[in-house]
Motif scaffolding. Structure first.
Motif, PDB file in Angstrom:
ATOM      1  N   LEU A   1      -1.872   7.606   6.167  1.00 44.51           N
ATOM      2  CA  LEU A   1      -1.023   8.801   6.213  1.00 44.51           C
ATOM      3  C   LEU A   1       0.349   8.494   5.603  1.00 44.51           C
ATOM      4  CD1 LEU A   1      -0.637  11.726   7.209  1.00 44.51           C
ATOM      5  CD2 LEU A   1       0.184  10.791   9.371  1.00 44.51           C
ATOM      6  N   ALA A   2       0.901   7.335   5.973  1.00 44.10           N
ATOM      7  CA  ALA A   2       2.214   6.943   5.440  1.00 44.10           C
ATOM      8  C   ALA A   2       2.155   6.811   3.920  1.00 44.10           C
ATOM      9  CB  ALA A   2       2.658   5.625   6.068  1.00 44.10           C
ATOM     10  N   ARG A   3       1.064   6.227   3.415  1.00 44.77           N
ATOM     11  CA  ARG A   3       0.941   6.036   1.971  1.00 44.77           C
ATOM     12  C   ARG A   3       0.864   7.383   1.254  1.00 44.77           C
ATOM     13  NH1 ARG A   3      -4.249   3.125  -0.634  1.00 44.77           N
ATOM     14  NH2 ARG A   3      -5.147   5.135  -0.060  1.00 44.77           N
ATOM     15  N   ALA A   4       0.121   8.318   1.847  1.00 48.10           N
ATOM     16  CA  ALA A   4      -0.048   9.624   1.209  1.00 48.10           C
ATOM     17  C   ALA A   4       1.233  10.456   1.290  1.00 48.10           C
ATOM     18  CB  ALA A   4      -1.208  10.372   1.853  1.00 48.10           C
TER      19      ALA A   4
ATOM     20  N   ASN B   1       0.831  -1.199   0.000  1.00 52.65           N
ATOM     21  CA  ASN B   1       0.000   0.000   0.000  1.00 52.65           C
ATOM     22  C   ASN B   1       0.868   1.253   0.000  1.00 52.65           C
ATOM     23  OD1 ASN B   1      -3.098   0.179   0.277  1.00 52.65           O
ATOM     24  ND2 ASN B   1      -2.599  -1.719   1.343  1.00 52.65           N
ATOM     25  N   ILE B   2       1.860   1.272   0.899  1.00 53.11           N
ATOM     26  CA  ILE B   2       2.708   2.462   1.014  1.00 53.11           C
ATOM     27  C   ILE B   2       3.562   2.634  -0.233  1.00 53.11           C
ATOM     28  CG2 ILE B   2       4.565   3.535   2.359  1.00 53.11           C
ATOM     29  CD1 ILE B   2       3.413   2.118   4.821  1.00 53.11           C
ATOM     30  N   ALA B   3       3.974   1.488  -0.821  1.00 49.60           N
ATOM     31  CA  ALA B   3       4.861   1.552  -1.989  1.00 49.60           C
ATOM     32  C   ALA B   3       4.107   1.890  -3.273  1.00 49.60           C
ATOM     33  CB  ALA B   3       5.596   0.220  -2.151  1.00 49.60           C
TER      34      ALA B   3
ATOM     35  N   ARG C   1      13.578  -0.756  -6.779  1.00 45.69           N
ATOM     36  CA  ARG C   1      13.047  -1.555  -5.686  1.00 45.69           C
ATOM     37  C   ARG C   1      13.709  -1.288  -4.345  1.00 45.69           C
ATOM     38  NH1 ARG C   1       9.615  -5.620  -6.398  1.00 45.69           N
ATOM     39  NH2 ARG C   1       8.909  -5.900  -8.534  1.00 45.69           N
ATOM     40  N   ARG C   2      15.036  -1.134  -4.390  1.00 41.55           N
ATOM     41  CA  ARG C   2      15.719  -0.972  -3.112  1.00 41.55           C
ATOM     42  C   ARG C   2      15.358   0.357  -2.448  1.00 41.55           C
ATOM     43  NH1 ARG C   2      21.583  -1.626  -3.345  1.00 41.55           N
ATOM     44  NH2 ARG C   2      21.344  -2.845  -5.241  1.00 41.55           N
ATOM     45  N   ARG C   3      15.245   1.392  -3.278  1.00 37.69           N
ATOM     46  CA  ARG C   3      14.857   2.694  -2.717  1.00 37.69           C
ATOM     47  C   ARG C   3      13.419   2.670  -2.218  1.00 37.69           C
ATOM     48  NH1 ARG C   3      15.539   7.341  -6.520  1.00 37.69           N
ATOM     49  NH2 ARG C   3      14.774   8.515  -4.756  1.00 37.69           N
ATOM     50  N   VAL C   4      12.567   1.924  -2.934  1.00 32.70           N
ATOM     51  CA  VAL C   4      11.175   1.805  -2.491  1.00 32.70           C
ATOM     52  C   VAL C   4      11.136   1.174  -1.105  1.00 32.70           C
ATOM     53  CG1 VAL C   4       8.976   0.631  -2.881  1.00 32.70           C
ATOM     54  CG2 VAL C   4      10.161   1.700  -4.802  1.00 32.70           C
TER      55      VAL C   4
END
Lengths: 295, 353
Positions: free
Chosen positions: B144-147, B95-97, B107-110
């Motif tokens: 909130l984290a996702r946004a 969800n957050i990614a 991917r690693r930065r994500v």
């Protein structure tokens, strides 16, 4: 929660179980019984499963009918033909039905009701009559050919009837509502804010569809596909009326064994194999899906 | 230059103007609240900023560039939905990614950013949970984290605390302010809860019936409401409606239900015959056993509600005028007590709208 008691629970679940037992399981068992009998001339035209004589009870069960099915290419080709036709019809129904379901789910108020009504309307007329109507449309001097010739697009009638094309058309036409309705149901239940959230996070429309809408409507797609595939495999009326000499479908073979050859045991064996061939993969898929859900 | 600049935006649904000629500027790095009752158009305005609605007229600029016609996915804005709108088929990490993957971040930065975000909202260790396995408060954090994951220029929060229970709401409010200060992203919060708006935001815009009725600091909005609507909607208030009198040397108001003219603040200069509303906050009222010098109204206590830290006292004058006072501390009066009510004339606010 209000307790309905042990007896209440047994009654509540018991009624549908009894119904299924009497009207589904019992007939199926009778078919299985007939499939292991031998064909005879008489009424009924097959040997009994159990006979009683001086030596006691004797069981007569043979796998001869199944051996016959396995040995004759005709049956295997008919099974495969049915499966290919039905699978193609399912795929076409999905391709046509998904956009239609999407459009209905995104229509508002009276428009949505009207579109849903139009999808359900064919059920108001007999299935048989609707398939016959296609003959009138597709025949060499039928509506469609006359129309195309009238427009000057073609000079001679196109061979539209009694071939693979007309069978597929009939299957797609007849089963399309069964694909649209479950997909519509899952699309209508989809929370619109999920779609907006995906767009808000930078997903373009196709990505929104692929990453959010499609996975969340998979149950509808699965239900619709089963509702089309299963009856389409065993379909008899459509290949019989719209099919040609090269149309080989198992429903038609079954009919011929039953009514033309009066070979009830072979017909029953064909039915048993058909049920098993359809039910087993579906049960396995369901098991797999449940395990994935649980994981 | 303001980060968000809305220039006379309007949006009609049928004959109803959901947003009516609204102009608004939100400064970079601020926590801005859009306050109003349900149906006042605040959510429609928010959805226009996010790109889910297109204004019928007017422009919306973010960081100087016009985004009015841009689709949601092309705007440097993210939104936290009131329902949270977490994807039920994805775990917390996915969800957050989601937004980062749309940008094709590697991917690693994500993974690094997801971990960072989980830490920011104190949800480390929940990465592989599904939304349905979380409590309401945890879901709010994930939303909130996702946004925030894409580090947008502007974060829109649609009633971010409405779905939480009272105690959690107060805690989360403080956390939201803390997170906003830490990440430095401009927050635009939509809320119908005046307490939430006043306590969180550095600036508040009050909306009513599609129009912006007042913009200011929370103190401005509370102490100096510009209209009867704002005074009434934001907090409790005593409203006195009447005509200015010229009997005494001080400006005062003759109000039905009150024998004594109600004093107006010094320097109030109104032509005769204008209908005026005077607003006085309940905590400005002083209750005493003997009348104070100058101005005092005789009243009896009609009801009391104990609120823990203080109590609200409802009062009735002999002529049927109603008053409410807020007294900090314990209850010092009983129902039926005769008291004198007064306040400093300067605590009243004259409203002409």
């Amino acid at each position: 929660m209000i307790g309905i008691g042990r007896l209440g629970r047994v009654l509540l679940i018991g009624v549908p179980f009894l119904w299924l037992g009497f009207f589904f399981l019992l007939p199926l068992l009778i078919v299985v019984k007939i499939s292991v009998a031998e064909s005879i001339v008489g009424i009924p035209p097959y040997t009994p499963l159990v006979t009683r004589d001086v030596s006691g009870l004797n069981f007569h069960a043979a796998v001869a009918n199944f051996v016959l099915l396995a040995g004759d290419q005709l049956y295997l080709r008919a099974y495969l033909g049915s499966l290919v036709n039905a699978a193609l019809a399912t795929a076409l129904c999905l391709l046509l039905g998904y956009p239609m379901a999407y459009a209905i789910a995104h229509a508002h108020g009276a428009r949505r009701q009207l579109l849903l009504f139009l999808v359900k309307m064919p059920f108001w007329t007999s299935f048989l009559i609707r398939v016959y109507a296609w003959i009138a449309i597709l025949e060499p001097n039928g509506l469609l050919n006359d129309f195309l010739i009238g427009l000057g697009l073609i000079s001679a009638p196109l061979p539209l009837l009694n071939n693979q094309f007309s069978v597929e058309l009939g299957l797609v036409y007849s089963y399309l509502p069964f694909m649209i309705l479950p997909i519509y149901g899952s699309l209508a239940a989809l929370d619109e804010s999920l779609v907006e959230a995906a767009a808000d996070l930078g997903a373009r429309p196709f990505q929104v569809f692929r990453a959010v809408i499609l996975p969340l409507t998979l149950p509808g797609i699965a239900a619709g596909s089963l509702l089309v595939l299963v009856p389409a495999v065993g379909e008899f009326v459509i290949p019989d009326l719209l099919g040609g000499p090269d149309t080989l479908m198992i429903g038609k073979v079954l009919w011929d064994e039953f009514f033309n050859n009066r070979d009830w045991p072979v017909a029953a064996a064909i039915a048993v194999v058909l049920v098993a061939a359809l039910a087993l993969p579906i049960l396995l898929a369901q098991k797999f899906y449940e395990q994935r859900q649980a994981a | 230059m303001a980060l968000l600049d809305i220039n006379s935006a309007s949006k009609h649904f049928g004959a109803i103007a959901a947003v009516d000629n609204v102009s608004l500027a939100v400064e970079r790095g601020s926590l801005f609240a859009l306050l109003g009752p349900s149906g006042c158009g605040k959510t429609t305005l928010l959805r226009m900023i996010a790109g889910f609605e297109t204004p019928d007229s007017g422009r919306i600029r973010i960081d100087g560039s016009d985004v009015t016609g841009l689709p949601p996915y092309a705007r440097p804005v993210n939104m936290m939905f009131q329902s949270y709108a977490l994807f039920p088929h994805m775990d917390v990490a996915r969800n957050i990614a989601f937004g980062l993957r749309q940008e094709r971040m590697d991917r690693r930065r994500v993974a690094g950013r997801v971990e960072e975000m989980l830490e920011l909202v104190q949800m480390t260790g929940y990465a592989s949970r599904r939304p349905h396995e979380l409590s309401g408060g945890q879901r709010q954090r994930v939303a909130l984290a996702r946004a925030l994951a894409k580090m947008p220029q502007l974060l829109l929060l649609d009633e971010p605390l409405a779905a939480l229970d009272r105690k959690l709401r107060a805690e989360t409010r403080l956390e939201l302010i803390g997170i906003q200060e830490r990440v430095g992203i401009t927050f635009l919060v939509v809320t119908h809860d005046q307490e939430e708006a006043l306590s969180m935001a550095s600036r508040v815009a009050v909306m009513n019936r599609g129009r912006l009725v007042q913009i200011g600091t929370p103190k401005d909005i509370y102490e100096r409401p510009s209209s009867r609507f704002v005074a009434d909607f934001v907090g409790e208030v005593n409203l006195f409606e009447g005509e200015p009198t010229s009997r005494s040397d001080r400006p005062a108001l003759t109000v039905a239900g009150f024998e004594t003219p109600i004093p107006l603040p010094c320097g109030t200069d109104l032509p005769h015959g204008t209908e005026v509303v005077l607003a006085v906050r309940p905590e400005k009222l002083v209750l005493s056993q003997i009348p104070r010098d100058g101005f005092a109204i005789a009243a009896t206590v009609s009801s009391l509600s104990y609120l823990g830290g203080g109590s609200t006292v409802h009062l009735l004058t002999r002529q049927g005028g109603q008053l409410k006072a807020y007294l900090p501390g314990g209850i010092r009066f009983a129902r039926g007590d005769a008291v004198w009510v007064s306040w400093s004339a300067e605590d009243g606010v004259v409203l002409t709208e």
